[in-house]
Design a protein around this motif. Structure first.
Motif, PDB file in Angstrom:
ATOM      1  N   UNK A 728      47.683  33.116  37.385  1.00 16.26           N
ATOM      2  CA  UNK A 728      47.276  34.610  36.760  1.00 16.26           C
ATOM      3  C   UNK A 728      46.136  34.743  38.239  1.00 16.26           C
ATOM      4  N   UNK A 729      45.645  37.012  38.605  1.00 16.72           N
ATOM      5  CA  UNK A 729      45.114  37.353  39.118  1.00 16.72           C
ATOM      6  C   UNK A 729      43.810  37.423  38.092  1.00 16.72           C
ATOM      7  N   UNK A 730      43.773  37.461  36.795  1.00 22.29           N
ATOM      8  CA  UNK A 730      42.760  37.459  36.365  1.00 22.29           C
ATOM      9  C   UNK A 730      41.632  35.538  35.997  1.00 22.29           C
ATOM     10  N   UNK A 731      40.917  36.126  35.244  1.00 24.03           N
ATOM     11  CA  UNK A 731      39.690  34.309  35.111  1.00 24.03           C
ATOM     12  C   UNK A 731      40.049  34.553  33.034  1.00 24.03           C
ATOM     13  N   UNK A 732      39.864  35.443  32.772  1.00 25.19           N
ATOM     14  CA  UNK A 732      40.463  35.527  31.010  1.00 25.19           C
ATOM     15  C   UNK A 732      40.713  37.002  31.259  1.00 25.19           C
ATOM     16  N   UNK A 734      40.832  39.035  27.412  1.00 26.79           N
ATOM     17  CA  UNK A 734      40.394  38.582  25.826  1.00 26.79           C
ATOM     18  C   UNK A 734      41.265  39.648  25.149  1.00 26.79           C
ATOM     19  N   UNK A 735      42.031  39.254  24.116  1.00 24.64           N
ATOM     20  CA  UNK A 735      42.588  39.828  23.275  1.00 24.64           C
ATOM     21  C   UNK A 735      41.831  40.869  21.970  1.00 24.64           C
ATOM     22  N   UNK A 736      42.129  41.762  22.094  1.00 22.33           N
ATOM     23  CA  UNK A 736      41.555  42.651  21.164  1.00 22.33           C
ATOM     24  C   UNK A 736      41.687  43.236  19.720  1.00 22.33           C
ATOM     25  N   UNK A 737      42.363  44.308  19.861  1.00 22.72           N
ATOM     26  CA  UNK A 737      42.961  44.828  18.876  1.00 22.72           C
ATOM     27  C   UNK A 737      44.289  44.993  18.417  1.00 22.72           C
ATOM     28  N   UNK A 738      45.258  45.527  17.687  1.00 16.06           N
ATOM     29  CA  UNK A 738      46.628  45.673  17.828  1.00 16.06           C
ATOM     30  C   UNK A 738      47.129  46.109  19.291  1.00 16.06           C
ATOM     31  N   UNK A 739      46.328  46.890  19.528  1.00 20.57           N
ATOM     32  CA  UNK A 739      47.410  47.835  20.515  1.00 20.57           C
ATOM     33  C   UNK A 739      46.926  47.411  21.812  1.00 20.57           C
ATOM     34  N   UNK A 740      45.675  46.631  22.475  1.00 19.82           N
ATOM     35  CA  UNK A 740      44.482  46.182  23.858  1.00 19.82           C
ATOM     36  C   UNK A 740      44.353  45.089  23.811  1.00 19.82           C
ATOM     37  N   UNK A 741      44.192  44.526  25.492  1.00 22.19           N
ATOM     38  CA  UNK A 741      43.971  42.867  25.594  1.00 22.19           C
ATOM     39  C   UNK A 741      42.798  43.971  26.901  1.00 22.19           C
ATOM     40  N   UNK A 742      42.036  42.559  27.068  1.00 22.34           N
ATOM     41  CA  UNK A 742      41.209  42.902  28.365  1.00 22.34           C
ATOM     42  C   UNK A 742      41.640  42.236  29.444  1.00 22.34           C
ATOM     43  N   UNK A 743      41.215  42.615  30.789  1.00 25.82           N
ATOM     44  CA  UNK A 743      41.888  41.140  31.545  1.00 25.82           C
ATOM     45  C   UNK A 743      40.437  40.961  32.427  1.00 25.82           C
ATOM     46  N   UNK A 744      39.682  40.165  32.235  1.00 24.60           N
ATOM     47  CA  UNK A 744      38.542  40.071  33.348  1.00 24.60           C
ATOM     48  C   UNK A 744      38.563  39.563  34.882  1.00 24.60           C
ATOM     49  N   UNK A 745      37.908  39.983  35.403  1.00 22.23           N
ATOM     50  CA  UNK A 745      38.430  39.154  37.011  1.00 22.23           C
ATOM     51  C   UNK A 745      36.353  39.286  37.182  1.00 22.23           C
ATOM     52  N   UNK A 746      36.170  37.972  38.103  1.00 21.49           N
ATOM     53  CA  UNK A 746      35.209  37.814  39.054  1.00 21.49           C
ATOM     54  C   UNK A 746      35.450  38.003  40.216  1.00 21.49           C
ATOM     55  N   UNK A 747      33.787  37.344  41.111  1.00 23.93           N
ATOM     56  CA  UNK A 747      34.208  37.194  42.321  1.00 23.93           C
ATOM     57  C   UNK A 747      33.051  37.790  43.283  1.00 23.93           C
ATOM     58  N   UNK A 748      32.883  36.510  43.811  1.00 14.10           N
ATOM     59  CA  UNK A 748      30.905  36.555  44.176  1.00 14.10           C
ATOM     60  C   UNK A 748      30.897  36.847  45.300  1.00 14.10           C
ATOM     61  N   UNK A 749      30.274  37.202  45.980  1.00  6.04           N
ATOM     62  CA  UNK A 749      29.913  37.807  47.157  1.00  6.04           C
ATOM     63  C   UNK A 749      28.411  36.738  47.447  1.00  6.04           C
ATOM     64  N   UNK A 750      28.426  35.663  49.015  1.00 12.57           N
ATOM     65  CA  UNK A 750      27.209  34.998  48.452  1.00 12.57           C
ATOM     66  C   UNK A 750      26.276  35.608  50.455  1.00 12.57           C
ATOM     67  N   UNK A 751      25.096  36.138  49.853  1.00 12.21           N
ATOM     68  CA  UNK A 751      24.056  36.430  51.273  1.00 12.21           C
ATOM     69  C   UNK A 751      23.412  35.449  51.978  1.00 12.21           C
ATOM     70  N   UNK A 760      32.510  41.861  38.757  1.00 11.06           N
ATOM     71  CA  UNK A 760      33.318  42.165  37.522  1.00 11.06           C
ATOM     72  C   UNK A 760      34.116  43.161  37.337  1.00 11.06           C
ATOM     73  N   UNK A 761      34.951  42.821  36.958  1.00  9.35           N
ATOM     74  CA  UNK A 761      36.863  43.925  36.755  1.00  9.35           C
ATOM     75  C   UNK A 761      36.987  44.283  35.539  1.00  9.35           C
ATOM     76  N   UNK A 762      37.103  44.826  34.417  1.00 14.89           N
ATOM     77  CA  UNK A 762      37.711  45.157  33.595  1.00 14.89           C
ATOM     78  C   UNK A 762      38.834  46.224  33.190  1.00 14.89           C
ATOM     79  N   UNK A 763      40.018  45.904  33.187  1.00 20.99           N
ATOM     80  CA  UNK A 763      41.330  46.503  32.937  1.00 20.99           C
ATOM     81  C   UNK A 763      41.917  46.457  31.456  1.00 20.99           C
TER      82      UNK A 763
END
Length: 858
Positions: A728-732, A734-751, A760-763
């Motif tokens: 998948x292109x998402x990490x998690x 999350x199943x919400x209500x009867x109409x929507x779910x949320x796709x959560x994606x993360x990435x880390x920059x090392x400085x 963190x991106x939520x769609x």
């Protein structure tokens, strides 16, 4: 010498039975010899007596002949304790299907021969044909030839129903497999043991639930030495037993041989010479076969680890006694039996007490997976073997199961589950209906999936994947377990003769209840193994599904490799892949669309024909299954076929409805969880964007710390979610209500220096119900607009209000998930960052130069 019993031999799955004991065919071909004045091709009675005595000495119990025998020959075989397999000769080298008179003459030959010997105790069975040439079968058409052979079997069986009937084929026509044969017979000559065993495993899977014997196998001692012949026929017996065949027939008894109108002198395949002098192979076979008339010549296993057999039962008292009784009769040196009672309310405990050698464990009702883990926790063995309380195991079940497991680098092994004879026509129809447990093979020896009622795994493999997932209470645990084993890089083997007899559901109600459970399991599996499922929620198998009618000439016609000009030596048959079109036509999605179009046709007459055509496609799939279904002959009536058609129509709908019902139930987080709010520290609160969050750490805390904290919160609060399976292109999700779910994606920059910037991106993602409701609403709007002469904008108001409702629900869900992410970050020791690159709750900016573009994207 032992005299053959009057009992006739009968097939039982992959083996033969004489009474209640297995009968292993140890056969040899005999003749033909130079015919006498009466046309007898089997020699003089005095010589036959000598030959039969020598055959019994070497341990043989079946003689195969190629012409109709005189009555005295059968009587002498009875006295000697030998059974006879008669090959019925007819003109197979000509275009025998062209002329009706030719077909009638062949049928009369079968009818006359079988009626002449009907009921004779020496008769094992009949081969209604032998090695039709590949070019002739190709010329006439494989389907026509098979149907003709099946008709000959029907003719013979009507005259002698207790005799066995089959056809002897060979590698160039391995596709000539009559479906109504009692067993399958192949003439195979392969001199390399590895190639030979590989081909036998292919034949075992090709022949399904029928016993498999070899009709001819031998070596010429003119072109090879007697030592070579003895060595080859010696390992031949070992390979036949290893691969689980029901027997073998050596070619031939003596070097004396007459065929084609002449004496054959340049071949010498015999176990004895023309003068009846035993060759070296005679003594090798005497040692390998033994003197017992029907005992399977077991070869010792290279390893025989201690096995813990685990039986899980929930209210399975009706079949439990038969199960435990069969487990007490296994031909295996060291094993234990553990019965886990998963909170049964019937007489399970009383039945268990009748078997004091069984270790009985009682637990409260916690589901099948938990019961299997409980059994493993109490087991002492190096191998865990699982079966169910509604199964009976074959006496050689563990012998073949463990024999396959220790033969290669395997983590586990499974075998087929076969339906016992039905007690009534309802059971026969349920057994023939689609949807039963079956295995899925990647090759002839490697499985993708093995059913939970017949599987075994090493302890190290079981512990390596963490046992069974207790989320699966009814079914699906075996599928999940096999997939996790393979994802760990291990291999699951398959043994075609490690058989369990698995009772199917006894009533239609129980069958439909089972399909509901399978639908629920598929839905749960999809959360965990999304990549293995198609868009409709059904599993996408890489291998071939067995346990269903595979070789049908009605639909899904198999592919046959004939070789150049039809002269290939190994002309293989390959079933076409499971039809995606048929799966869609019988799916609940297709049926729901059909119902929708029926409703739409009320308002749009032009569409009324479409749902009828769609329903016709669904009925065609059910009809094709009705035609292909294998129903026990005594219950195979028109009414039974119609019931199978009904079950084939209803089964995917019941399974699909349960899948969607479970899916919607488990893809909805309880409203009380969504309405609750997180208690964030005052300094950590920050509105910002609902679609993106950025966090900072100078202690090397990257996205993995954040994801770990998110998982803890999701579990604590009771959210429903799926984790990335690697595809998948998402990490998690999350199943919400009867109409929507949320796709959560993360990435880390090392400085550098432990400084980490985690994004963190939520769609928002549509749920299926959102799409369905929108399609219905848009269809009604379009219909309304097409039936009025002007543009009516007011009718859009309800739909626009519905869209506003969806938008607010989406925003509420996303804001709630943002709160959860912020709290998880706080727990993980990460700090929120603003668009300007400042840490929330801090007066200073982190000591890192963040590019302007990066700051703008925050």
């Amino acid at each position: 010498m032992t005299t053959a019993a009057n009992q006739r031999i009968r097939p039982a799955a992959k083996f033969f039975l004489e009474g209640d004991k297995k009968f292993f065919v140890k056969g040899v071909t005999y003749g033909p010899f130079n015919p006498d004045a009466e046309g007898n091709y089997l020699g003089r009675p005095e010589q036959v007596d000598v030959d039969l005595a020598l055959m019994r000495q070497v341990g043989l119990n079946v003689v195969r002949i190629y012409h109709a025998p005189p009555p005295w020959f059968l009587d002498r075989c009875t006295s000697a304790g030998m059974r006879v397999l008669v090959t019925l000769p007819w003109e197979k080298h000509i275009e025998f299907l062209r002329e009706r008179s030719t077909r009638k003459q062949i049928a009369e030959t079968v009818r006359d021969t079988v009626s002449k010997y009907a009921g004779h105790s020496a008769i094992l069975g009949y081969l209604v044909g032998n090695e039709i040439s590949s070019t002739m079968a190709r010329w006439l058409g494989a389907r026509r030839v098979i149907e003709f052979v099946e008709e000959l079997i029907r003719i013979g069986r009507a005259l002698d129903p207790d005799a066995l009937f089959s056809y002897a084929t060979y590698p160039p026509t391995e596709y000539l497999l009559p479906q109504n044969a009692d067993f399958c017979c192949f003439n195979v000559y392969l001199h390399n043991q590895r190639d030979f065993e590989g081909y036998l495993f292919r034949l075992q899977n090709l022949t399904g639930e029928h016993p498999l014997i070899l009709g001819e196998f031998g070596m010429d001692t003119i072109r090879h030495s007697e030592d070579e012949q003895a060595e080859m026929l010696g390992w031949h017996v070992d390979s036949v037993v290893k691969c689980g065949l029901a027997g073998t027939i050596f070619f031939t008894w003596t070097d004396e041989w007459f065929t084609g109108g002449q004496e054959i002198t340049d071949w010498a395949f015999g176990i004895v010479t023309r003068e009846r002098r035993p060759k070296k192979v005679f003594y090798i076979l005497e040692e390998k076969l033994g003197r017992n008339n029907s005992t399977l010549p077991h070869r010792p296993l290279p390893k025989a680890p201690f096995v813990s057999i685990i039986v899980c039962s929930y209210n399975g008292g009706s079949t439990l006694a038969s199960c435990l009784d069969s487990l007490g009769k296994l031909n295996y040196p060291e094993y234990e039996v553990i019965l886990v009672d998963d909170g049964s309310t019937d007489d399970t405990s009383y039945i268990a007490a009748q078997f004091p050698w069984v270790r009985y464990i009682h637990q409260s009702n916690q589901g099948l997976s938990h019961a299997r883990n409980t059994g493993a926790g109490a087991a002492k063995g190096d191998v865990f073997a699982y079966t169910d309380s509604d199964c009976m195991v074959d006496p050689d079940w563990l012998y073949y199961l463990i024999g396959t497991l220790v033969s290669g680098d395997y983590a586990g092994v499974g075998g087929p589950n076969i339906t016992p004879p039905a007690k009534n026509w309802i059971q026969a129809c349920v057994a023939a209906a689609p949807g039963g447990p079956s295995h899925v093979l990647l090759t002839d020896v490697v499985a993708e999936h093995i059913p939970g009622c017949n599987m075994a795994f090493y302890r190290w493999a079981f512990e390596g994947v963490g046992g069974f997932d207790t989320e699966y209470r009814k079914a699906g645990d075996d599928v999940d377990f096999c997939w996790r084993i393979q994802q760990a890089g291990w291999v699951v083997a398959f043994s075609p003769t490690a058989i369990v007899w698995h009772y199917r559901r006894f009533t239609l109600r129980a069958f439909l209840k089972q399909q509901e459970g399978y639908g629920e399991a598929e839905s749960l599996l999809r959360f965990k193994h999304l990549i293995f499922f198609g868009p409709t929620g059904t599993a996408k198998w890489r291998g071939q599904i067995y346990g269903t009618p595979r070789f049908s000439w009605f639909v899904n016609r198999p592919v046959i490799y004939h070789g150049m000009f039809g002269e290939g030596f190994f002309q293989s048959i390959y079933p076409t892949p499971q039809s995606d079109v048929a799966a869609y036509l019988s799916s609940i999605e297709w049926f729901a669309l059909t119902i929708f179009l029926f409703g739409l046709g009320i308002f749009l007459p032009a569409l009324r024909i479409v749902p009828y055509l769609m329903l016709g496609g669904t009925l065609c799939v059910a009809l094709s299954y009705m035609v292909r279904a294998s129903i026990e002959p005594k219950f195979d009536t028109a009414g039974a076929r119609l019931l199978v058609m009904l079950l084939a129509f209803v089964q995917p709908l019941v399974r699909g409805f349960s899948r969607y019902f479970t899916w919607l139930h488990f893809k909805r987080t309880p409203g009380s969880v969504i309405r609750a709010h997180e208690h964030l520290p005052e300094r950590s609160r920050f509105a910002g964007s609902l679609s993106r969050r950025v966090f900072w750490s100078e202690q090397g805390r990257d996205r993995h710390y954040l994801l770990g904290a998110i998982f803890e919160l999701l579990d604590e609060e009771g959210w429903r979610y799926s984790t990335d399976s690697g595809w998948n292109e998402w990490d998690i999700q999350i199943y919400g209500n009867f109409w929507w779910s949320i796709a959560l994606q993360t990435v880390t920059e090392y400085h550098g220096g432990g400084k980490c910037l985690t994004r963190v991106r939520l769609r928002n993602r549509f749920v299926t119900t959102t799409i369905i409701f929108n399609l219905i609403a848009l269809s009604l709007l379009i219909y309304h607009q097409l039936n009025i002469s002007h543009v009516d904008l007011w009718v859009l108001v309800p739909y626009l209000l519905f869209l506003v409702f969806l938008w607010t629900r989406a925003r509420l869900l996303k804001s709630r998930v943002v709160e959860l992410v912020d709290l998880a970050a706080h727990r993980a020791g990460l700090q929120r960052m603003t668009r300007r690159g400042k840490v929330v709750g801090s007066e200073s900016t982190p000591q890192v130069e963040i590019p302007a573009k990066t700051v703008n994207e925050v």
